[in-house]
Design a protein around this motif. Sequence first.
Motif, short mmCIF file in Angstrom:
data_model
loop_
_atom_site.label_atom_id
_atom_site.label_comp_id
_atom_site.label_asym_id
_atom_site.label_seq_id
_atom_site.Cartn_x
_atom_site.Cartn_y
_atom_site.Cartn_z
N ALA A 1 0.88 -1.21 -0.06
CA ALA A 1 0.00 0.11 -0.08
C ALA A 1 0.89 1.23 -0.03
O ALA A 1 1.97 1.30 0.84
N PRO A 2 0.51 2.18 -0.77
CA PRO A 2 1.22 3.71 -0.77
C PRO A 2 1.35 4.18 0.44
O PRO A 2 0.16 4.30 1.12
N GLN A 3 2.62 4.72 0.94
CA GLN A 3 2.84 5.68 1.99
C GLN A 3 2.70 6.90 1.64
O GLN A 3 3.15 7.40 0.91
N ILE A 4 1.68 7.80 2.14
CA ILE A 4 1.69 9.33 1.95
C ILE A 4 2.67 9.98 2.65
O ILE A 4 2.51 9.78 4.07
N ILE A 5 3.34 10.60 2.16
CA ILE A 5 4.49 11.43 2.80
C ILE A 5 4.06 13.11 2.54
O ILE A 5 3.72 13.40 1.47
N ASN A 6 4.18 13.74 3.59
CA ASN A 6 3.86 15.30 3.58
C ASN A 6 5.37 15.77 3.45
O ASN A 6 6.10 15.92 4.07
N LEU A 7 5.46 16.79 2.37
CA LEU A 7 6.71 17.61 2.26
C LEU A 7 6.95 18.49 3.34
O LEU A 7 8.08 18.94 3.84
N HIS A 8 5.74 18.94 3.74
CA HIS A 8 6.16 20.32 4.72
C HIS A 8 5.69 20.03 6.24
O HIS A 8 5.36 21.24 6.83
N THR A 9 5.92 18.98 6.61
CA THR A 9 5.66 18.85 8.23
C THR A 9 6.77 19.55 8.75
O THR A 9 7.80 19.37 8.63
N GLY A 10 6.16 20.64 9.61
CA GLY A 10 7.08 21.34 10.27
C GLY A 10 7.94 22.53 9.67
O GLY A 10 8.50 23.33 10.29
N LEU A 11 7.41 22.63 8.15
CA LEU A 11 8.01 23.66 7.52
C LEU A 11 7.06 24.80 7.19
O LEU A 11 6.12 24.78 6.78
#
Length: 865
Positions: A773-783
Amino acid sequence: MKPIKIRFFLRVLLSLVAALTWSAAQAQPGKAKLVASKKPSNDFPLAASGKTAPIYASASDWPGVLRAAKDLQADVQRVTKTTPRFSTEKPAGSAVVLIGTLGKSPLIDALVQQKKLDVSAVAGRWETFARQVVENPMPGVARALVIAGSDKRGTIYGIYDLSQQIGVSPWYWWADVPVRPQTTLLIPAGRYTLGEPVVKYRGIFLNDEAPALTDWAKEKFGGINSKMYAHVFELILRLKGNYLWPAMWGNAFNDDDKLSPALADEYGIVMGTSHHEPMLRAQQEWKRYGHGPWNYQTNDTTLRRFWRQGIRNMGTHESIVTMAMRGDGDEPMSEGSNIALLEKIVADQRKILAEETHRPAAQTPQLWALYKEVQDYYDKGMRVPDDMTLLLCDDNWGNLRKLPKVGEKTRAGGYGIYYHFDYVGGPRSYRWLNTNPLPRVWEQMHLAHEHGVNQIWIVNVGDLKPMELPISFFLDYAWNPDKIKANQVAAYTQRWASQQFGPKYATDIADILAKYAKYNARRKPELIDANTYSLATGEWATVVAEYNQLLTRAEAINQNLPAGDRDAFYELVLHPVQACANLNELHYTVALNREAAKTNQPNTNALAEKAKTLFAKDAEIKNRYHALAGGKWNHMMDQMHIGYTAWHDEPKDLMPEVVILAAGGAPKAAAVPTQPGNRAFVSIEAEQYTQAINAGPIIWQRLPDLGRTLGAVSTFPTTVGPTAAPGGSSPHLEYRLTLARPGPVTVQAYLAPTLDFTNTTGLRYAVSIDDEAPQIINLHTGLKPGESNLVWEQAVANNIILKTSQHRVAAAGAHVLKFWRVDPGVVLEKLVVSQGELPASYLGPPASARTGAVPAGAEGNVGSR
């Protein structure tokens, strides 16, 4: 055929193609054909048989049009060495040039009334011109080359477009680009136009101008005054721009020299003030004439009086008025400031506008710049009248912060972008040389274009001089963004190189220009130090070798160019390559010195001396630049760039610290260098995918040469909303790879530092291996963009966002890594798949040897954006 022979053949072929298209590529963005030898029967002889066609205009036309017509007269002389006659009297002759603006030129209006000139595609349009040959236009004239404009700038652009096509570069003065002599200039008789510009206001901001531009102007013109601005105005118009924010560090455009605003209006330049200088009054004017605090809560009467004078000074000059207010000196407003107060400020300012112009405020162009914390006011609900342009901004590092939401109600005043090629601020000021690769500028401004941001594009260009190529591109792209696709940026650079230096070396020059900007953008020169790249893996040596290869190529071209081209070539090409190659070698040598000193190596002191020599060479390179053209550009490279101790620059360059060993120290055993081979990782450049899966309107697009290493990939159009559930046949890229063993796997994604321009949850992508299953990654966590956010500072300093995900494979051998589209605007540069510790590096491990990648032009490479 051997590979080297193939490369040689291709280089020769490309040079021949450039030569064949030289005549057609003189003007940007238009490509009218010019012929300089055999005369077809219907071409117009602007110059032939030792004679030049006289130029006529109406005395009643705009003064700026008459001035530009005289520039055409001078340009024809530059090319042919014969000066054509210019007159506002009654035209006469077998072949003449007629120039004029609809409604201002009786010459042109008479042709329209007699139905000899069709202006249906010109009349009533913004900044539009048409050029064509008219037979028997009037008694006493057999043929006329007519340039007719819809308005003042439309006519001026038609004039300067012809100047470009006969071989006069817009940079003839600002970069000493030579004009190649021709005796015959034949203009095609057919109708020619560039149409209407897509972006209405297209301009530059002279900023951060001390010490370089300031000291140069002081020496050459007595200051930043009308004498200097005359050259700036002409350049903007030759580049088909129309808008200027003037220099403001210690300068006040409307106050320092009263001729400056009058001259701008005569030339046809729309004037403004920077994002934090409201009501056409410079910060320096407040320092000179203001009383009390810059605080509307406590000093509103004084501020209104001050602003009213700014609008009185404007008079009838074409302007865009900056509205609202920031703190004094481009600082945030006080903590006590609130949305209600700012809305009252805008209301009071618009009342002043209406009172002083004697017309509704909506009839005077205005902007509100959502710069830094001001965007927060908007996000929290502050609103301004619909006729005001919302000027959206980047993060000062070329990454757009906010764009209009898709489907949002359009504004009468539209949206604009304030962009940066230069900046003073954290994590470190960058002001020395061009660090703006065109592929990234294209990608970010294409985002703006797709989201309907087309009212104002303005870019901070610092001192102007080191930014010649990106300025040209920014203004050309603004004219019609749809005319330059992602896979045509390199061709644009080749045309630009041809325009400055001719076709012979254009392909090589363009490649050098692209590569040095790419290398500089990996990390701004001001941010580089001995610790930037890895010594142990050979990364530092590779970076220095790449720069020195560029330098060798540039120096070889320089030796082969005519002597008259060399000043321009040094300014535009050789100097930045030479200076940056030397800078990188300096920091590399300092790194070697410090490493050698750890074990008392006998070459430690020699490396220290070499570093000192390279530091001294930096000053020699600067002095060589300053000596060009008889010292024309003295001071223009005075910007400090070595030895920063904080975000801001120091008074002068500082030699990096080196280690000097005392005599007699015994060397210790040196550490064994790390060998990059036999590592449990696979490094893949983004554009080397095996397969691209598109879906619906969403396509994957290569972005050639974008990023720190090879190129990048993203999805288009950027106006399609998120993919709710990535997986199955939703848009994704596939990369076939071989892993050495089963077990845990780390995937590192190297992504361009794009911001969440949707202002929602952060931009996301997903990643999976094989059928997981694809893992969703957020570019902007903490940014969050801003100089107090360390995550953002690291992203812009490194020019990369690095995200990781953890996976597991059941067996060694072949696998498929899948990179899934979730949100628009995510730009992938590289993937590294590892099953153990990675070698230390700044750029990431070099690409692994691969087979099965899709070549350029194959599936998934649509090339249409």
